[in-house]
Scaffold this active site. Structure first.
Site, PDB file in Angstrom:
ATOM      1  N   LYS A  81       0.819  -0.942  -0.316  1.00 42.17           N
ATOM      2  CA  LYS A  81       0.310   0.523  -0.049  1.00 42.17           C
ATOM      3  C   LYS A  81       1.309   1.236   0.142  1.00 42.17           C
ATOM      4  O   LYS A  81       1.911   1.130   0.394  1.00 42.17           O
ATOM      5  CB  LYS A  81      -0.964   0.305   0.649  1.00 42.17           C
ATOM      6  CG  LYS A  81      -2.118   1.246   1.437  1.00 42.17           C
ATOM      7  CD  LYS A  81      -3.074   1.046   2.446  1.00 42.17           C
ATOM      8  CE  LYS A  81      -4.528   2.176   2.759  1.00 42.17           C
ATOM      9  NZ  LYS A  81      -5.246   2.014   4.269  1.00 42.17           N
ATOM     10  N   SER A 156     -10.475   1.792   2.697  1.00 45.04           N
ATOM     11  CA  SER A 156      -8.950   2.979   1.821  1.00 45.04           C
ATOM     12  C   SER A 156      -8.051   1.752   1.040  1.00 45.04           C
ATOM     13  O   SER A 156      -6.881   2.643   0.089  1.00 45.04           O
ATOM     14  CB  SER A 156      -7.826   3.787   2.118  1.00 45.04           C
ATOM     15  OG  SER A 156      -7.631   2.945   3.438  1.00 45.04           O
ATOM     16  N   SER A 180      -9.695  -0.719   6.504  1.00 38.44           N
ATOM     17  CA  SER A 180      -9.863  -0.012   5.373  1.00 38.44           C
ATOM     18  C   SER A 180      -9.029  -2.013   4.581  1.00 38.44           C
ATOM     19  O   SER A 180      -8.364  -2.222   3.927  1.00 38.44           O
ATOM     20  CB  SER A 180      -8.542   0.343   5.425  1.00 38.44           C
ATOM     21  OG  SER A 180      -8.930   2.128   5.258  1.00 38.44           O
TER      22      SER A 180
HETATM   23  N1  GLN Z   1     -12.593   4.616   6.079  1.00 37.92           N
HETATM   24  C1  GLN Z   1     -12.076   4.674   7.290  1.00 37.92           C
HETATM   25  C2  GLN Z   1     -11.495   5.826   7.096  1.00 37.92           C
HETATM   26  O1  GLN Z   1     -11.762   6.774   6.561  1.00 37.92           O
HETATM   27  C3  GLN Z   1     -10.814   4.073   8.032  1.00 37.92           C
HETATM   28  C4  GLN Z   1     -10.133   4.145   6.731  1.00 37.92           C
HETATM   29  C5  GLN Z   1      -9.227   2.920   7.208  1.00 37.92           C
HETATM   30  O2  GLN Z   1      -9.167   1.895   7.989  1.00 37.92           O
HETATM   31  N2  GLN Z   1      -7.680   3.256   6.960  1.00 37.92           N
HETATM   32  O3  GLN Z   1     -11.116   6.578   8.211  1.00 37.92           O
END
Ligand code: GLN
Length: 496
Positions: A81, A156, A180
């Site tokens: 990532k 994400s 994410s």
């Molecule tokens: N969707 C969640 C957020 O926007 C989780 C994101 C993540 O786990 N990095 O905070």
């Protein structure tokens, strides 16, 4: 036409290369070819590092020819990532702010993978700085769902899940602050694990909300994910939240008979699984029916399952977004183009406009989080929002701790809905945030959670989530192995 490398597991790659059934170069060339064919459509990669990957493969092949020792992951091709630092390989966080950033060091997890022979093929798409649930908030545009290109891949870590599902790499790393790793794993029909807080070093992970996040592996099997976890976890002197212990020893579950795994689980006391009934029933029917089916399969294997609930879950989402935004506003303050950030020529600028022009390079979702975070931390509102969110977090953690005295594993959907169309929620942040309603629980409690593919509905993947008490990854992986054998789902998307 199927290629013989299609769907190869880590073990198959390692054995194949070691026994000289194929070369590392052949495998890497296959992956590169796959990326060239697929990624134009999927958009999982921000950066592909072909030359270095081929060079590393040739080095592994030479070692084999010279009868030198190779690492246990030698030849495994992984994507990382793009918020995890890789030395001399661009790490953008899918943001204009870091669009030209080449880290001078490797994150500890990357260092450990490389030491064991992993070949890094490139950096994977994500929501900017990890903020989002669909991988739509990225400078290179959305990652598409490999099962249906009109749909989101989840986020994400959308690139991490989509690249594995479409065979563009063997496995990948994502980061999970509020779901994410698990959300995209669920949306793309692969396995994704968020480890216990403190099990995996965050050194080199670009911080979003550091009290909640962990780096986690994504793979096409529970066995691949366990192998990777074993390598990346454990104490790191560069991250003093990591633990020093033997929690990181996982058995080779894939080599064990199901009966043996079950008898090991029941060794000290009867092993018990709890279905979180209320949360499961509130999910869409297409999703909840798979959760019930999975529970039936576990029961068929003589594992004790009954129904239970968590009362404090209604506070999970608001407290998560309060804490995550607060930490984001503080962590992202450094990108002011003076300490960190893209280069903007200061000539002709006065201080305020230089600063605001620099900060305006953030995308809309990141700006939203910074506004919310700054607000909930401001002196007049700190007690009303931030402190309250911390209290709710403690309450959730405490309730789960109590529940884990009775249950070894808790089961619920990963995401309450099926993957949705690209663009569908992008203009409605609250709807977008609701995607995370079942995943943020584990981050607030600091416990491990895994998403496993369990079925398809209308051609779109459905995932189930298992959670365990802190540092009980072993149990989580054992039950996941059993379930995986029972459902035997497709994790390789060769649709496009
Ligand atoms: N969707 C969640 C957020 O926007 C989780 C994101 C993540 O786990 N990095 O905070």
């Amino acid at each position: 036409m199927t290629n013989r490398f299609q769907n190869y597991s880590i073990r198959q790659i390692h054995n194949g290369i070691k026994n000289e059934e194929f070369t590392s170069e052949e495998y890497v060339s296959y992956i590169i070819d796959r990326i060239e064919k697929k990624d134009e459509k999927i958009n999982a990669f921000i950066t592909v590092d072909k030359e270095k990957a081929l060079e590393n493969a040739k080095n592994i092949d030479k070692k084999i020819r010279d009868k030198e020792k190779i690492g246990i992951l030698a030849g495994v091709v992984m994507g990382i990532k793009d918020n995890i630092s890789t030395i001399d390989l661009k790490t953008t966080c899918a943001s204009l702010m870091l669009s030209d950033y080449y880290p001078p060091y490797d994150a500890t997890v990357v260092k450990r993978l490389k030491e064991n022979g992993v070949i890094i093929i490139g950096k994977l798409n994500m929501d900017e700085f990890g903020m989002g649930s669909t991988t739509e908030y990225s400078i290179i545009g959305p990652t598409k769902n490999p099962w249906n290109l009109d749909y989101v891949a989840g986020g994400s870590s959308g690139g991490s899940a989509a690249s594995v599902a479409s065979g563009e790499c063997t496995a990948s790393l994502g980061s999970d602050t509020g779901g994410s790793v698990r959300c995209p794993a669920s949306f793309c029909s692969v396995v994704g694990l968020k480890p216990t807080y403190g099990l995996v070093s965050r050194y080199g992970l670009v911080s979003y909300a550091n009290s909640l996040e962990q780096i986690g592996p994504v793979g096409r099997s529970v066995s691949d994910v366990s192998t990777l976890l074993k390598i990346i976890s454990g104490y790191d002197e560069k991250d003093n939240t990591t633990i020093s212990s033997d929690y990181t020893e996982y058995d080779d579950l894939d080599l064990k008979e199901t009966d043996q795994i079950i008898s090991d689980l029941n060794k000290n006391k009867p092993f018990k699984i709890g279905l979180l009934q209320d949360l499961t029933n509130k999910a869409d029917k297409e999703v909840s029916q798979y959760v019930y089916r999975s529970i039936d399969l576990l029961k068929e294997n003589h594992l004790e399952c009954d129904e239970t609930d968590i009362n404090s879950t209604e506070y999970a989402l608001p407290s998560y977004y309060t804490i995550a935004s607060a930490e984001a506003s503080s962590n992202l303050a450094r990108y002011d183009n003076i300490r960190y950030g893209f280069e903007l020529n200061p000539e002709g600028y006065e201080w305020n406009s230089y600063y605001s022009d620099s900060r305006s390079r953030f995308g809309s979702e990141v700006k939203r989080r910074i506004f919310v975070g700054t607000y909930v931390l401001s002196s007049g509102y700190y007690g009303k929002y931030y402190m309250k969110a911390q209290k709710a977090k403690s309450m959730i953690k405490h309730e789960l701790k109590t529940l884990f005295q009775e249950y070894d594993i808790l089961v619920l959907p990963t995401v309450p809905i099926l993957p949705f169309k690209i663009g569908e929620k992008i203009d409605d942040p609250l709807k977008m945030y609701l995607t995370d309603i079942y995943t943020v629980i584990a981050n607030l409690a600091g416990i491990p959670a895994i998403s496993l593919p369990v079925g398809f509905s209308g051609g779109l993947p459905v995932g189930i989530q298992l959670m365990a008490d802190e540092f009980k990854e072993k149990n989580l992986l054992a039950v996941s192995t059993i379930l995986e054998r029972m459902v035997n789902i497709k994790k390789y998307a060769d649709v496009f």
